[in-house]
Design a protein around this motif. Structure first.
Motif, PDB file in Angstrom:
ATOM      1  N   ARG A  27       0.820  -1.211   0.000  1.00 36.77           N
ATOM      2  CA  ARG A  27       0.000   0.000   0.000  1.00 36.77           C
ATOM      3  C   ARG A  27       0.856   1.263   0.000  1.00 36.77           C
ATOM      4  O   ARG A  27       0.496   2.259  -0.623  1.00 36.77           O
ATOM      5  N   TYR A  28       1.964   1.217   0.710  1.00 40.17           N
ATOM      6  CA  TYR A  28       2.767   2.416   0.879  1.00 40.17           C
ATOM      7  C   TYR A  28       4.081   2.382   0.122  1.00 40.17           C
ATOM      8  O   TYR A  28       4.830   3.349   0.155  1.00 40.17           O
ATOM      9  N   ASN A  29       4.354   1.278  -0.586  1.00 40.98           N
ATOM     10  CA  ASN A  29       5.558   1.241  -1.400  1.00 40.98           C
ATOM     11  C   ASN A  29       5.349   2.108  -2.640  1.00 40.98           C
ATOM     12  O   ASN A  29       4.387   1.895  -3.401  1.00 40.98           O
ATOM     13  N   PRO A  30       6.170   3.084  -2.913  1.00 41.10           N
ATOM     14  CA  PRO A  30       5.963   3.998  -4.054  1.00 41.10           C
ATOM     15  C   PRO A  30       5.963   3.284  -5.390  1.00 41.10           C
ATOM     16  O   PRO A  30       5.202   3.642  -6.291  1.00 41.10           O
ATOM     17  N   VAL A  31       6.803   2.263  -5.542  1.00 42.18           N
ATOM     18  CA  VAL A  31       6.886   1.566  -6.831  1.00 42.18           C
ATOM     19  C   VAL A  31       5.592   0.797  -7.107  1.00 42.18           C
ATOM     20  O   VAL A  31       5.021   0.876  -8.210  1.00 42.18           O
ATOM     21  N   GLU A  32       5.116   0.051  -6.093  1.00 43.13           N
ATOM     22  CA  GLU A  32       3.881  -0.699  -6.273  1.00 43.13           C
ATOM     23  C   GLU A  32       2.689   0.228  -6.496  1.00 43.13           C
ATOM     24  O   GLU A  32       1.799  -0.051  -7.304  1.00 43.13           O
ATOM     25  N   LYS A  33       2.666   1.323  -5.769  1.00 46.41           N
ATOM     26  CA  LYS A  33       1.578   2.284  -5.926  1.00 46.41           C
ATOM     27  C   LYS A  33       1.588   2.907  -7.321  1.00 46.41           C
ATOM     28  O   LYS A  33       0.558   3.111  -7.952  1.00 46.41           O
ATOM     29  N   ALA A  34       2.794   3.203  -7.842  1.00 48.85           N
ATOM     30  CA  ALA A  34       2.910   3.772  -9.187  1.00 48.85           C
ATOM     31  C   ALA A  34       2.452   2.773 -10.246  1.00 48.85           C
ATOM     32  O   ALA A  34       1.763   3.139 -11.207  1.00 48.85           O
ATOM     33  N   LYS A  35       2.804   1.489 -10.072  1.00 50.50           N
ATOM     34  CA  LYS A  35       2.351   0.459 -11.018  1.00 50.50           C
ATOM     35  C   LYS A  35       0.828   0.337 -11.004  1.00 50.50           C
ATOM     36  O   LYS A  35       0.195   0.183 -12.050  1.00 50.50           O
ATOM     37  N   HIS A  36       0.259   0.405  -9.789  1.00 49.09           N
ATOM     38  CA  HIS A  36      -1.185   0.279  -9.662  1.00 49.09           C
ATOM     39  C   HIS A  36      -1.907   1.404 -10.397  1.00 49.09           C
ATOM     40  O   HIS A  36      -2.834   1.162 -11.191  1.00 49.09           O
ATOM     41  N   TRP A  37      -1.491   2.637 -10.178  1.00 48.22           N
ATOM     42  CA  TRP A  37      -2.149   3.770 -10.828  1.00 48.22           C
ATOM     43  C   TRP A  37      -1.842   3.833 -12.321  1.00 48.22           C
ATOM     44  O   TRP A  37      -2.668   4.286 -13.115  1.00 48.22           O
ATOM     45  N   ILE A  41      -4.746   3.998 -15.226  1.00 43.75           N
ATOM     46  CA  ILE A  41      -4.756   5.034 -16.266  1.00 43.75           C
ATOM     47  C   ILE A  41      -4.706   4.405 -17.653  1.00 43.75           C
ATOM     48  O   ILE A  41      -5.440   4.799 -18.569  1.00 43.75           O
ATOM     49  N   THR A  42      -3.853   3.387 -17.829  1.00 49.18           N
ATOM     50  CA  THR A  42      -3.746   2.720 -19.132  1.00 49.18           C
ATOM     51  C   THR A  42      -5.053   2.048 -19.522  1.00 49.18           C
ATOM     52  O   THR A  42      -5.515   2.149 -20.665  1.00 49.18           O
ATOM     53  N   ARG A  43      -5.678   1.367 -18.572  1.00 51.47           N
ATOM     54  CA  ARG A  43      -6.951   0.700 -18.848  1.00 51.47           C
ATOM     55  C   ARG A  43      -8.039   1.700 -19.195  1.00 51.47           C
ATOM     56  O   ARG A  43      -8.836   1.479 -20.122  1.00 51.47           O
ATOM     57  N   THR A  44      -8.081   2.812 -18.491  1.00 53.13           N
ATOM     58  CA  THR A  44      -9.089   3.835 -18.766  1.00 53.13           C
ATOM     59  C   THR A  44      -8.908   4.440 -20.150  1.00 53.13           C
ATOM     60  O   THR A  44      -9.870   4.632 -20.904  1.00 53.13           O
ATOM     61  N   VAL A  45      -7.647   4.736 -20.509  1.00 55.60           N
ATOM     62  CA  VAL A  45      -7.370   5.312 -21.833  1.00 55.60           C
ATOM     63  C   VAL A  45      -7.750   4.331 -22.941  1.00 55.60           C
ATOM     64  O   VAL A  45      -8.343   4.718 -23.963  1.00 55.60           O
ATOM     65  N   LEU A  46      -7.439   3.051 -22.750  1.00 54.81           N
ATOM     66  CA  LEU A  46      -7.781   2.048 -23.762  1.00 54.81           C
ATOM     67  C   LEU A  46      -9.293   1.917 -23.922  1.00 54.81           C
ATOM     68  O   LEU A  46      -9.800   1.851 -25.046  1.00 54.81           O
ATOM     69  N   LEU A  47     -10.015   1.888 -22.808  1.00 49.73           N
ATOM     70  CA  LEU A  47     -11.471   1.763 -22.883  1.00 49.73           C
ATOM     71  C   LEU A  47     -12.102   2.968 -23.576  1.00 49.73           C
ATOM     72  O   LEU A  47     -12.973   2.824 -24.441  1.00 49.73           O
ATOM     73  N   PHE A  48     -11.648   4.169 -23.201  1.00 50.41           N
ATOM     74  CA  PHE A  48     -12.180   5.357 -23.847  1.00 50.41           C
ATOM     75  C   PHE A  48     -11.818   5.399 -25.327  1.00 50.41           C
ATOM     76  O   PHE A  48     -12.632   5.817 -26.162  1.00 50.41           O
ATOM     77  N   GLY A  49     -10.609   4.960 -25.663  1.00 50.82           N
ATOM     78  CA  GLY A  49     -10.201   4.954 -27.066  1.00 50.82           C
ATOM     79  C   GLY A  49     -11.014   3.989 -27.900  1.00 50.82           C
ATOM     80  O   GLY A  49     -11.474   4.324 -28.993  1.00 50.82           O
ATOM     81  N   ILE A  50     -11.232   2.770 -27.376  1.00 54.61           N
ATOM     82  CA  ILE A  50     -12.022   1.781 -28.109  1.00 54.61           C
ATOM     83  C   ILE A  50     -13.469   2.251 -28.254  1.00 54.61           C
ATOM     84  O   ILE A  50     -14.079   2.124 -29.331  1.00 54.61           O
ATOM     85  N   CYS A  51     -14.039   2.789 -27.173  1.00 49.62           N
ATOM     86  CA  CYS A  51     -15.418   3.293 -27.247  1.00 49.62           C
ATOM     87  C   CYS A  51     -15.540   4.433 -28.251  1.00 49.62           C
ATOM     88  O   CYS A  51     -16.524   4.526 -28.990  1.00 49.62           O
ATOM     89  N   PHE A  52     -14.530   5.292 -28.308  1.00 50.24           N
ATOM     90  CA  PHE A  52     -14.590   6.411 -29.247  1.00 50.24           C
ATOM     91  C   PHE A  52     -14.516   5.916 -30.684  1.00 50.24           C
ATOM     92  O   PHE A  52     -15.230   6.417 -31.565  1.00 50.24           O
ATOM     93  N   ILE A  53     -13.673   4.908 -30.935  1.00 46.40           N
ATOM     94  CA  ILE A  53     -13.569   4.362 -32.297  1.00 46.40           C
ATOM     95  C   ILE A  53     -14.892   3.744 -32.729  1.00 46.40           C
ATOM     96  O   ILE A  53     -15.329   3.896 -33.873  1.00 46.40           O
TER      97      ILE A  53
END
Length: 332
Positions: A27-37, A41-53
């Motif tokens: 929860r508090y490890n910066p590397v793991e937290k960065a991977k999680h976020w 972000i990547t999943r959200t961008v992909l979903l919005f991109g596919i929906c827009f297409i």
């Protein structure tokens, strides 16, 4: 008993801090937290991109259909029209005679879907359960009809329904060269009832695969009770084939609704899509056109009105459609 409970308490107390420390580290490890976020972000961008297409063509047609003619020449108008208007919808609605076209298309699609459902279910059950000499070769011919382009049999199909006759009996008794069935829906009804309609090879394949997956104990129990082949098919197999029936019914209805090739060949200017082809440049009557540059308004508006009934159909039948496709094994 006390010894086992004490050992369990010791193990739980020992595992608790370890689990807590592991959770705290993740929860508090910066590397793991960065991977999680980063994954979020990547999943959200992909979903919005596919929906827009997927939605881009529909959003474009909606935007153009609501524009005024002067907005076509305004470079600042991209998505939201500066002058909202329903004149394009009213014009295309009247030009296509929309109510009559939708009624004709619905009748044609519904009747052909029911006829294809009955004929293809019988053919699929025969290939799945009734073994006879040459059944494999005959089923291969059915599969071959899926890949054969309809343009290759356009001329004989057209002549067949232009001079329709059954074994030459009509010509024998009347002396005339067949009955002209063009400019009507009879060519669609006859071909669908005989499992030779649009995409019927695929529907037969769906039913065959589904009936083969059902246990034979159902049929054997029906045979023991004295049921014949048709009674077993109607009262035992069909009630268990609801997913396949829903899939074939929806596919058949949508493909017949969107068909333009056979409609223009047998019954032009009867259905909605065949009338939409009149919106192509150079075909619209002068009283509906303000200029050649305005044709995109009518073409996009007509396309939007054409897919509107299918949109409402999918909106209400989405759950059954997805479930039926999954249960018939078409996914993956």
């Amino acid at each position: 008993m006390n010894l086992k409970s004490n050992m369990k308490k010791v193990s739980d107390s020992a595992a608790g801090p370890i689990h807590a420390i592991g959770g705290w580290y993740e929860r508090y490890n910066p590397v793991e937290k960065a991977k999680h976020w980063l994954w979020i972000i990547t999943r959200t961008v992909l979903l919005f991109g596919i929906c827009f297409i997927i939605l881009y063509p529909i959003l474009t047609k909606v935007s153009i259909a609501l524009r005024d003619k002067q907005d076509l020449f305004d470079s600042t108008v991209v998505w939201i029209p500066r002058n909202l208007t329903l004149d394009n919808i009213k014009t295309v609605f009247g030009y296509l005679n929309y109510t009559e076209a939708v009624r004709n298309t619905f009748i044609l699609s519904m009747v052909t879907s029911v006829l294809q459902l009955i004929s293809c279910a019988l053919a699929g059950y025969g290939f799945a359960r009734l073994k006879f000499r040459g059944s494999g070769i005959l089923f291969g011919v059915v599969i071959f009809t899926i890949v054969v382009p309809p343009q290759t049999i356009m001329v004989p199909t057209y002549l067949h329904y232009r001079f329709f006759d059954v074994f030459g009996l009509y010509q024998l008794f009347t002396g005339k060269h067949g009955i002209n069935l063009l400019e009507s829906f009879w060519p669609f009804f006859i071909s669908s009832g005989l499992a030779m309609g649009l995409k019927n090879g695929l529907y037969i394949f769906i039913f065959r695969q589904f009936f083969r997956s059902l246990p034979k104990d159902l049929e054997e129990a029906a045979y023991v009770d004295g049921a014949g082949i048709l009674k077993t098919f109607a009262q035992v197999m069909l009630p268990n084939a609801v997913p396949a029936i829903a899939t074939v019914m929806l596919f058949s209805f949508i493909w017949q609704w969107n068909d333009s090739y056979f409609v223009n060949l047998f019954a032009p200017n009867y259905t909605l899509l065949s009338r939409m082809l009149d919106l192509l440049p150079g075909t619209v009557r002068p009283e509906y056109v303000g200029g050649v540059s305005h044709m995109s308004l009518y073409l996009n508006t007509g396309t939007l009105l054409g897919i509107l009934p299918i949109f409402f159909l999918y909106l209400f039948a989405q759950k059954y459609f997805v479930e039926s496709v999954e249960r018939t094994g078409l996914v993956g």
